[in-house]
Write a protein that holds these residues in place. Structure first.
Motif, short mmCIF file in Angstrom:
data_model
loop_
_atom_site.label_atom_id
_atom_site.label_comp_id
_atom_site.label_asym_id
_atom_site.label_seq_id
_atom_site.Cartn_x
_atom_site.Cartn_y
_atom_site.Cartn_z
N ILE A 129 -9.56 1.28 2.61
CA ILE A 129 -9.27 -0.02 3.22
C ILE A 129 -7.80 0.01 3.62
O ILE A 129 -6.94 0.31 2.78
CB ILE A 129 -9.52 -1.16 2.20
CG1 ILE A 129 -11.01 -1.30 1.88
CG2 ILE A 129 -8.95 -2.49 2.73
CD1 ILE A 129 -11.31 -2.28 0.75
N TYR A 130 -7.53 -0.27 4.90
CA TYR A 130 -6.16 -0.32 5.39
C TYR A 130 -6.01 -1.65 6.10
O TYR A 130 -6.56 -1.83 7.20
CB TYR A 130 -5.86 0.85 6.33
CG TYR A 130 -6.47 2.14 5.81
CD1 TYR A 130 -6.03 2.71 4.62
CD2 TYR A 130 -7.54 2.75 6.48
CE1 TYR A 130 -6.62 3.84 4.09
CE2 TYR A 130 -8.14 3.90 5.97
CZ TYR A 130 -7.69 4.43 4.78
OH TYR A 130 -8.29 5.55 4.26
N VAL A 155 -5.09 -7.80 -5.56
CA VAL A 155 -5.91 -6.61 -5.32
C VAL A 155 -6.60 -6.18 -6.62
O VAL A 155 -7.79 -5.85 -6.63
CB VAL A 155 -5.07 -5.46 -4.71
CG1 VAL A 155 -5.93 -4.21 -4.51
CG2 VAL A 155 -4.47 -5.88 -3.37
N CYS A 156 -5.84 -6.22 -7.73
CA CYS A 156 -6.47 -5.87 -9.04
C CYS A 156 -7.64 -6.80 -9.33
O CYS A 156 -8.72 -6.35 -9.75
CB CYS A 156 -5.47 -6.02 -10.18
SG CYS A 156 -4.27 -4.72 -10.29
N ILE A 182 -4.37 4.52 -6.80
CA ILE A 182 -5.49 4.25 -5.89
C ILE A 182 -5.11 3.26 -4.80
O ILE A 182 -5.90 3.04 -3.87
CB ILE A 182 -6.77 3.74 -6.61
CG1 ILE A 182 -6.48 2.51 -7.46
CG2 ILE A 182 -7.45 4.81 -7.43
CD1 ILE A 182 -6.82 1.25 -6.79
N CYS A 183 -3.96 2.63 -4.93
CA CYS A 183 -3.59 1.63 -3.92
C CYS A 183 -2.07 1.50 -3.83
O CYS A 183 -1.39 1.54 -4.84
CB CYS A 183 -4.21 0.29 -4.31
SG CYS A 183 -3.57 -1.13 -3.39
N ILE A 207 -6.03 1.06 0.18
CA ILE A 207 -6.80 1.39 -1.04
C ILE A 207 -7.66 2.63 -0.77
O ILE A 207 -8.39 2.69 0.23
CB ILE A 207 -7.74 0.24 -1.46
CG1 ILE A 207 -6.99 -1.08 -1.53
CG2 ILE A 207 -8.41 0.54 -2.80
CD1 ILE A 207 -7.89 -2.28 -1.83
N ASN A 208 -7.61 3.60 -1.69
CA ASN A 208 -8.53 4.74 -1.61
C ASN A 208 -9.82 4.30 -2.30
O ASN A 208 -9.90 4.29 -3.52
CB ASN A 208 -7.98 5.95 -2.36
CG ASN A 208 -6.59 6.33 -1.90
OD1 ASN A 208 -6.23 6.10 -0.76
ND2 ASN A 208 -5.81 6.91 -2.80
N VAL A 209 -10.81 3.93 -1.50
CA VAL A 209 -12.05 3.43 -2.11
C VAL A 209 -12.98 4.60 -2.46
O VAL A 209 -13.50 4.69 -3.56
CB VAL A 209 -12.76 2.43 -1.18
CG1 VAL A 209 -14.06 1.91 -1.82
CG2 VAL A 209 -11.84 1.25 -0.86
#
Ligand code: BTN
Length: 315
Positions: A129-130, A155-156, A182-183, A207-209
């Protein structure tokens, strides 16, 4: 709702294969039109099986979709979705003067994603997600640093609600899962010198999903949230981030979210290195104050409040 979205909606609700004729009758369009919408959805990444009996949606795909977002997110947000941008932050900053608060720019991939301190942010297609969110805060200038912290908390919270994964925060705004990043969050602001106030803030969230091969330089320090694509997951996370972000923003001056920030901040009580231009100094992270400054104590017992900047920690 567009016809394409109605085709998608019908396939989502169907237990079984839906024939082209059945979809055409439901939407009052031709079978050729149905076929065109199916092709468009497949091109966007939806996994739709097409057989002689009709069409079936296979829910092993996760497509970021503007119409889905508009349906599930708050109605006062405006979305722009791009297949590719250099950087969603750069683009949103360039149009900030003509947009309202709550303008959200999402890129499916970025060719020049920006990180903090002049670094780049790796932004591969289909994996992450960008997104960038525009705020026009009427905040006391001393409180603007809180925007970064409340974004990290939002975000958390969103990840926890949507995936059941609990992330922790490395001051000031990196999110970690299983001891790896991860983000990342990059807040950029436009300052009006004449009025001595902020014109806007752009909150950029990356975020690296999903798993994706990582470049050599970050392979050991970064990770991802989920092993397999889950249907609609990224749309749900984006909508939930925006919900939590706007809530924390509304009550930002109450500083309620700082408690959650402190709970999730895993460096408190740990030995860290405080990195300043050309120096690295050993210290212990003592506390986070109500302005989200990090209190550190150096080996010579001197204490310092850090406003922003960089620290490192051995994990
Ligand atoms: C960092 O980890 O240093 C911050 C990374 C921020 C990345 C996001 S992705 C969306 C937005 N657009 C950018 O170019 N950067 C931010």
């Amino acid at each position: 709702m567009s016809n394409k979205f109605q085709v998608l909606d019908s396939l989502e609700c169907a237990d079984n294969i839906l024939s082209g004729q059945c979809l055409a009758d439901r939407l009052n369009i031709s079978r050729v039109a149905v076929w065109k919408h199916i092709k468009a959805l497949q091109n966007e990444g939806y996994n739709i099986e097409s057989t002689s009996k009709g069409y079936r949606l296979i829910a092993d795909c996760d497509v970021i979709d503007k119409e889905v977002l508009q349906k599930i997110a708050a109605k006062d947000l405006q979305f722009e979705l791009f297949d590719k941008l250099d950087s969603s932050n750069t683009y949103l900053k360039s149009i900030a003067h003509k947009c309202h608060e709550g303008h959200v720019v999402i890129a499916k991939t970025q060719t020049a994603g920006k990180g903090r301190l002049g670094r780049s942010f790796y932004s591969p297609d289909t994996a992450g997600i960008y997104m960038s969110v525009l705020l026009k805060p009427k905040l006391n200038i001393n409180n603007t640093g809180l925007i970064t912290a409340m974004s990290a908390v939002a975000v958390c919270e969103a990840i926890s609600i949507e995936t059941n994964i609990d992330c922790s925060i490395k001051w000031v705004n990196d999110l970690y899962y299983r001891n790896k990043k991860i983000c990342g969050i990059l807040c950029e602001a436009g300052y009006n010198m004449e009025l001595a106030r902020l014109d806007y803030v752009v909150i950029g969230i990356g975020i690296n999903v999903y798993k994706s091969p990582l470049p050599h330089d970050i392979a050991n320090i970064a990770t991802y949230l989920l092993d397999k694509h889950q249907y609609n997951m990224r749309n749900k996370i984006i909508a939930r981030i925006l919900e939590r972000l706007m809530y924390n923003y509304k009550y930002i001056e109450s500083k309620q979210f700082i408690n959650e920030y402190r709970k999730r901040c895993f460096i408190i009580g740990k030995d860290i290195n405080v990195l300043k231009p050309n120096t690295s100094q050993k210290a212990r992270a003592i506390d986070i104050d109500d302005n989200c400054r990090l209190l550190v104590e150096y080996e010579n017992n001197n204490k310092e409040y850090l406003n922003s900047g960089e620290i490192s920690i051995k994990l």
